[in-house]
Write a protein that holds these residues in place. Sequence first.
Motif, mmCIF file in Angstrom:
data_model
loop_
_atom_site.group_PDB
_atom_site.id
_atom_site.type_symbol
_atom_site.label_atom_id
_atom_site.label_comp_id
_atom_site.label_asym_id
_atom_site.label_seq_id
_atom_site.Cartn_x
_atom_site.Cartn_y
_atom_site.Cartn_z
ATOM 1 N N MET A 1 -9.007 -8.234 4.348
ATOM 2 C CA MET A 1 -7.598 -7.917 4.557
ATOM 3 C C MET A 1 -7.389 -7.028 5.768
ATOM 4 O O MET A 1 -8.229 -6.210 6.106
ATOM 5 N N LYS B 1 0.826 -1.208 0.000
ATOM 6 C CA LYS B 1 0.000 0.000 0.000
ATOM 7 C C LYS B 1 0.862 1.259 0.000
ATOM 8 O O LYS B 1 0.510 2.263 -0.602
ATOM 9 N N ARG C 1 -1.237 -4.519 2.804
ATOM 10 C CA ARG C 1 -2.538 -5.112 3.105
ATOM 11 C C ARG C 1 -2.312 -6.609 3.003
ATOM 12 O O ARG C 1 -1.584 -7.072 2.127
ATOM 13 N N GLU D 1 -3.956 -4.746 7.726
ATOM 14 C CA GLU D 1 -2.789 -3.966 7.296
ATOM 15 C C GLU D 1 -1.676 -4.134 8.322
ATOM 16 O O GLU D 1 -1.930 -4.141 9.524
#
Length: 83
Positions: free
Chosen positions: A28, A10, A20, A30
């Motif tokens: 998902m 990301k 992610r 992070e």
Amino acid sequence: MAVYVKMIKKYDDEKKVIYRFGPNEKLMGEIEFDKEKKEINVLYHVNDSRISNQAYEKWATEQIIKIMFRNNGQFPDVTSVEK
């Protein structure tokens, strides 16, 4: 039971990288890796009803560490883990 964890980058700069991660693009969490301090921080959990957050986080962390040593810190846009 085989597990697949997809990781999509990301954000990436000289200080940190954020991926992610999860079993598919709809489910998902992070994870952030601080390149200077060499610390992992989970920003959002995956919250999959079949597999624990801790398992996903462990697998994503292992992949980030492998990338650091194998790719000299060059983080790919997409990577995956199969367990």
